[in-house]
Design a protein around this motif. Structure first.
Motif, PDB file in Angstrom:
ATOM      1  N   PHE A 207       0.841  -1.089   0.073  1.00 20.04           N
ATOM      2  CA  PHE A 207      -0.104   0.130  -0.054  1.00 20.04           C
ATOM      3  C   PHE A 207       1.055   1.128   0.107  1.00 20.04           C
ATOM      4  O   PHE A 207       1.656   1.481   1.007  1.00 20.04           O
ATOM      5  CB  PHE A 207      -0.868  -0.065   1.375  1.00 20.04           C
ATOM      6  CG  PHE A 207      -2.025  -1.196   1.192  1.00 20.04           C
ATOM      7  CD1 PHE A 207      -3.082  -1.014   0.468  1.00 20.04           C
ATOM      8  CD2 PHE A 207      -1.633  -2.035   1.988  1.00 20.04           C
ATOM      9  CE1 PHE A 207      -4.047  -1.803   0.514  1.00 20.04           C
ATOM     10  CE2 PHE A 207      -2.622  -3.127   1.832  1.00 20.04           C
ATOM     11  CZ  PHE A 207      -3.889  -3.140   1.243  1.00 20.04           C
ATOM     12  N   LEU A 208       0.864   2.062  -1.074  1.00 21.57           N
ATOM     13  CA  LEU A 208       1.726   3.317  -1.179  1.00 21.57           C
ATOM     14  C   LEU A 208       0.744   4.574  -1.135  1.00 21.57           C
ATOM     15  O   LEU A 208      -0.163   4.688  -1.886  1.00 21.57           O
ATOM     16  CB  LEU A 208       2.510   3.269  -2.380  1.00 21.57           C
ATOM     17  CG  LEU A 208       3.339   2.002  -2.764  1.00 21.57           C
ATOM     18  CD1 LEU A 208       4.081   2.049  -3.996  1.00 21.57           C
ATOM     19  CD2 LEU A 208       4.344   1.787  -1.441  1.00 21.57           C
ATOM     20  N   ASP A 209       1.134   5.469  -0.434  1.00 26.93           N
ATOM     21  CA  ASP A 209       0.274   6.702  -0.392  1.00 26.93           C
ATOM     22  C   ASP A 209       1.498   7.759  -0.646  1.00 26.93           C
ATOM     23  O   ASP A 209       2.464   8.313  -0.026  1.00 26.93           O
ATOM     24  CB  ASP A 209      -0.252   6.987   0.996  1.00 26.93           C
ATOM     25  CG  ASP A 209      -1.283   8.087   1.156  1.00 26.93           C
ATOM     26  OD1 ASP A 209      -1.392   8.707   0.265  1.00 26.93           O
ATOM     27  OD2 ASP A 209      -1.895   8.190   2.347  1.00 26.93           O
ATOM     28  N   GLU A 210       1.141   8.164  -1.965  1.00 25.84           N
ATOM     29  CA  GLU A 210       1.891   9.498  -2.455  1.00 25.84           C
ATOM     30  C   GLU A 210       3.404   9.173  -2.358  1.00 25.84           C
ATOM     31  O   GLU A 210       4.238   9.784  -1.883  1.00 25.84           O
ATOM     32  CB  GLU A 210       1.649  10.756  -1.764  1.00 25.84           C
ATOM     33  CG  GLU A 210       0.176  11.099  -1.739  1.00 25.84           C
ATOM     34  CD  GLU A 210      -0.455  11.760  -3.032  1.00 25.84           C
ATOM     35  OE1 GLU A 210       0.416  11.731  -3.958  1.00 25.84           O
ATOM     36  OE2 GLU A 210      -1.405  12.027  -3.196  1.00 25.84           O
ATOM     37  N   PRO A 211       3.712   8.187  -2.965  1.00 24.83           N
ATOM     38  CA  PRO A 211       5.121   7.611  -2.827  1.00 24.83           C
ATOM     39  C   PRO A 211       6.075   8.576  -3.473  1.00 24.83           C
ATOM     40  O   PRO A 211       7.459   8.434  -2.976  1.00 24.83           O
ATOM     41  CB  PRO A 211       5.201   6.246  -3.337  1.00 24.83           C
ATOM     42  CG  PRO A 211       4.188   6.133  -4.545  1.00 24.83           C
ATOM     43  CD  PRO A 211       2.995   7.194  -3.692  1.00 24.83           C
ATOM     44  N   THR A 212       6.078   9.267  -4.531  1.00 23.52           N
ATOM     45  CA  THR A 212       6.935  10.321  -4.777  1.00 23.52           C
ATOM     46  C   THR A 212       6.842  11.757  -4.472  1.00 23.52           C
ATOM     47  O   THR A 212       7.387  12.573  -5.013  1.00 23.52           O
ATOM     48  CB  THR A 212       6.750  10.138  -6.533  1.00 23.52           C
ATOM     49  OG1 THR A 212       5.514  10.536  -6.701  1.00 23.52           O
ATOM     50  CG2 THR A 212       7.015   8.686  -6.962  1.00 23.52           C
ATOM     51  N   SER A 213       5.906  12.156  -3.460  1.00 22.86           N
ATOM     52  CA  SER A 213       5.601  13.349  -2.833  1.00 22.86           C
ATOM     53  C   SER A 213       7.092  13.735  -2.331  1.00 22.86           C
ATOM     54  O   SER A 213       7.419  13.006  -1.566  1.00 22.86           O
ATOM     55  CB  SER A 213       4.671  13.158  -1.983  1.00 22.86           C
ATOM     56  OG  SER A 213       4.663  14.615  -1.318  1.00 22.86           O
TER      57      SER A 213
ATOM     58  N   LEU B 233       9.769  14.320  -3.777  1.00 25.08           N
ATOM     59  CA  LEU B 233      11.037  13.858  -4.548  1.00 25.08           C
ATOM     60  C   LEU B 233      11.465  14.810  -5.669  1.00 25.08           C
ATOM     61  O   LEU B 233      10.500  15.128  -6.620  1.00 25.08           O
ATOM     62  CB  LEU B 233      10.758  12.486  -4.752  1.00 25.08           C
ATOM     63  CG  LEU B 233      10.555  11.620  -3.668  1.00 25.08           C
ATOM     64  CD1 LEU B 233      10.748  10.098  -4.006  1.00 25.08           C
ATOM     65  CD2 LEU B 233      11.735  11.521  -2.433  1.00 25.08           C
ATOM     66  N   ASP B 234      12.806  14.917  -6.009  1.00 18.75           N
ATOM     67  CA  ASP B 234      12.897  15.460  -7.296  1.00 18.75           C
ATOM     68  C   ASP B 234      12.957  14.530  -8.228  1.00 18.75           C
ATOM     69  O   ASP B 234      12.714  13.305  -8.058  1.00 18.75           O
ATOM     70  CB  ASP B 234      14.481  15.997  -7.106  1.00 18.75           C
ATOM     71  CG  ASP B 234      15.536  14.720  -6.878  1.00 18.75           C
ATOM     72  OD1 ASP B 234      15.677  13.889  -7.789  1.00 18.75           O
ATOM     73  OD2 ASP B 234      15.935  14.734  -5.481  1.00 18.75           O
ATOM     74  N   PRO B 235      12.861  14.873  -9.515  1.00 14.52           N
ATOM     75  CA  PRO B 235      12.589  13.906 -10.678  1.00 14.52           C
ATOM     76  C   PRO B 235      13.725  12.686 -10.672  1.00 14.52           C
ATOM     77  O   PRO B 235      13.174  11.593 -11.044  1.00 14.52           O
ATOM     78  CB  PRO B 235      12.793  14.700 -11.929  1.00 14.52           C
ATOM     79  CG  PRO B 235      12.593  16.191 -11.598  1.00 14.52           C
ATOM     80  CD  PRO B 235      13.093  16.123 -10.135  1.00 14.52           C
ATOM     81  N   VAL B 236      15.068  12.684 -10.494  1.00 16.19           N
ATOM     82  CA  VAL B 236      15.696  11.709 -10.322  1.00 16.19           C
ATOM     83  C   VAL B 236      15.192  10.777  -9.148  1.00 16.19           C
ATOM     84  O   VAL B 236      15.132   9.359  -9.395  1.00 16.19           O
ATOM     85  CB  VAL B 236      17.051  12.080 -10.072  1.00 16.19           C
ATOM     86  CG1 VAL B 236      18.174  10.854  -9.847  1.00 16.19           C
ATOM     87  CG2 VAL B 236      17.666  12.914 -11.157  1.00 16.19           C
ATOM     88  N   ASN B 237      15.118  11.087  -8.119  1.00 13.60           N
ATOM     89  CA  ASN B 237      14.732  10.223  -7.015  1.00 13.60           C
ATOM     90  C   ASN B 237      13.208   9.784  -7.361  1.00 13.60           C
ATOM     91  O   ASN B 237      13.025   8.511  -6.996  1.00 13.60           O
ATOM     92  CB  ASN B 237      14.795  10.739  -5.690  1.00 13.60           C
ATOM     93  CG  ASN B 237      16.214  10.989  -5.374  1.00 13.60           C
ATOM     94  OD1 ASN B 237      17.039   9.910  -5.195  1.00 13.60           O
ATOM     95  ND2 ASN B 237      16.649  12.113  -4.854  1.00 13.60           N
ATOM     96  N   ALA B 238      12.274  10.419  -7.793  1.00 13.28           N
ATOM     97  CA  ALA B 238      10.968   9.880  -8.066  1.00 13.28           C
ATOM     98  C   ALA B 238      11.267   9.089  -9.086  1.00 13.28           C
ATOM     99  O   ALA B 238      10.268   7.901  -9.087  1.00 13.28           O
ATOM    100  CB  ALA B 238      10.195  11.068  -8.558  1.00 13.28           C
ATOM    101  N   GLY B 239      12.145   9.067 -10.243  1.00 11.21           N
ATOM    102  CA  GLY B 239      12.287   7.853 -11.242  1.00 11.21           C
ATOM    103  C   GLY B 239      12.688   6.740 -10.583  1.00 11.21           C
ATOM    104  O   GLY B 239      12.145   5.542 -10.998  1.00 11.21           O
ATOM    105  N   THR B 240      13.588   6.811  -9.700  1.00  2.00           N
ATOM    106  CA  THR B 240      14.216   5.566  -8.944  1.00  2.00           C
ATOM    107  C   THR B 240      12.986   4.875  -8.126  1.00  2.00           C
ATOM    108  O   THR B 240      12.799   3.525  -8.297  1.00  2.00           O
ATOM    109  CB  THR B 240      15.070   6.078  -7.989  1.00  2.00           C
ATOM    110  OG1 THR B 240      16.402   6.620  -8.584  1.00  2.00           O
ATOM    111  CG2 THR B 240      15.661   4.867  -7.336  1.00  2.00           C
ATOM    112  N   ILE B 241      12.207   5.488  -7.640  1.00  3.67           N
ATOM    113  CA  ILE B 241      11.074   4.809  -6.770  1.00  3.67           C
ATOM    114  C   ILE B 241      10.037   4.301  -7.859  1.00  3.67           C
ATOM    115  O   ILE B 241       9.849   3.097  -7.462  1.00  3.67           O
ATOM    116  CB  ILE B 241      10.233   5.805  -5.906  1.00  3.67           C
ATOM    117  CG1 ILE B 241      11.256   6.594  -4.765  1.00  3.67           C
ATOM    118  CG2 ILE B 241       9.071   5.343  -5.274  1.00  3.67           C
ATOM    119  CD1 ILE B 241      11.847   5.561  -3.937  1.00  3.67           C
ATOM    120  N   LYS B 242       9.728   4.988  -8.780  1.00  2.00           N
ATOM    121  CA  LYS B 242       8.771   4.329  -9.978  1.00  2.00           C
ATOM    122  C   LYS B 242       9.462   3.258 -10.575  1.00  2.00           C
ATOM    123  O   LYS B 242       8.600   2.187 -10.796  1.00  2.00           O
ATOM    124  CB  LYS B 242       8.651   5.437 -11.088  1.00  2.00           C
ATOM    125  CG  LYS B 242       7.791   6.783 -10.535  1.00  2.00           C
ATOM    126  CD  LYS B 242       7.966   7.826 -11.746  1.00  2.00           C
ATOM    127  CE  LYS B 242       7.090   9.138 -11.016  1.00  2.00           C
ATOM    128  NZ  LYS B 242       6.958   9.961 -12.209  1.00  2.00           N
TER     129      LYS B 242
END
Length: 290
Positions: free
Chosen positions: A158-164, A166-175
């Protein structure tokens, strides 16, 4: 409930004590094994309440909530050995380091867990492993929260706003890590305001407004159903400026004006007039996410 369904929700209702209006009003949906399922809506729509019922943090609902064929609370403590949860607001022990936080939470599971140091490295926090979490930025704490949710190698996440935050690079890592989970057959229930993240990751999305699901389908199907059947061509005009022209998609192969433009001008882009997921949400609900 089909054998392939991990989550099955039928006629779900819920009202908080002393609240004049129900938070959830007759929801129906299923989530299949290995699916990334997006739950999208504005604040107060009932997303978090639904998630809390699925996690087993609330009771007293109407209708049925079934995970792996049983109500979450009926599983008892074993349920939390099989699921992972990443909350929107980080909740760590601020005086412990990132590594110490993960080591502590790993000790709470009965079975084996993933290597805390390896998870920190995966989310880009290896250099901060021994720094107190109280000194972490919000984005660093969000990544630590995500890493903690993976400690027990959960079957359902269960993920609630997992990329909130985050900068684009770290958001991309999580995705990318979420896509890897899907490839391994894990199931992901993703709650978000971020239409672009949902569009990138989700197999299906549910639009939630005022405690109800008002639309549920694959992102591409939702967009295609509400897109204009037009092709826009951006080209250089005779004076060198950027100009554009729209052509009906149907019959474009035999459209003389389209062929003349292609022959006589330098074309920069050609693309269909596809609606965005945000456009679809506004058209269906009359609201924008905020």
């Amino acid at each position: 409930m089909r054998d392939s369904d991990v989550i099955s929700v039928r006629e779900l209702t819920f009202r908080y004590p002393k609240s004049p209006e129900p938070a959830i009003r007759g929801m129906d949906f299923t989530v299949g094994r290995g699916e990334i399922f997006g739950f999208l809506g504005p604040s107060g729509a009932g997303k978090s309440t639904t998630q809390k019922l699925l996690i087993g943090l609330l009771r007293g609902h109407g209708g049925t909530v079934s995970v792996w064929g049983k109500e979450p609370l009926a599983w008892g403590p074993d349920y939390y050995q099989r699921i992972g949860v990443s909350f929107e607001l980080p909740n760590h022990y601020q005086k412990l380091s990132g590594l110490e936080n993960l080591q502590f939470f790993a000790s709470l599971y009965d079975g084996g867990t993933r290597d805390p140091a390896g998870l920190l490295d995966a989310v880009g926090l290896s250099d901060a492993a021994n720094i107190r979490v109280g000194k972490y930025s919000k984005g660093m704490q969000m990544r630590l929260t995500f890493a903690r949710a993976l400690l027990n190698d959960p079957e359902l996440l269960f993920l609630d706003e997992p990329t909130s935050g985050l900068d684009p690079v770290n958001a991309g890592t999580i995705k990318d890590m979420i896509r890897d989970l899907k490839a391994m057959g894990r199931t992901v229930f993703l709650t978000t305001h971020d239409m672009s993240t949902a569009d990138e990751l989700c197999d299906r999305v549910a639009f939630v407004v005022d405690g109800r699901i008002v639309a549920l389908d694959k992102p591409a199907e939702l967009k295609i159903a509400r897109s204009q059947r037009l092709v826009r061509v951006e080209y250089r005009s005779d004076h060198g400026g950027l100009a554009s022209a729209d052509f009906p998609m149907d019959g474009i192969a035999d459209d003389p004006a389209f062929h003349i433009l292609l022959r006589q001008h330098h074309v920069e882009t050609i693309h269909s007039r596809e609606a965005s997921l945000d456009d679809v949400f506004v058209e269906i609900t009359g609201r924008r996410l905020s």
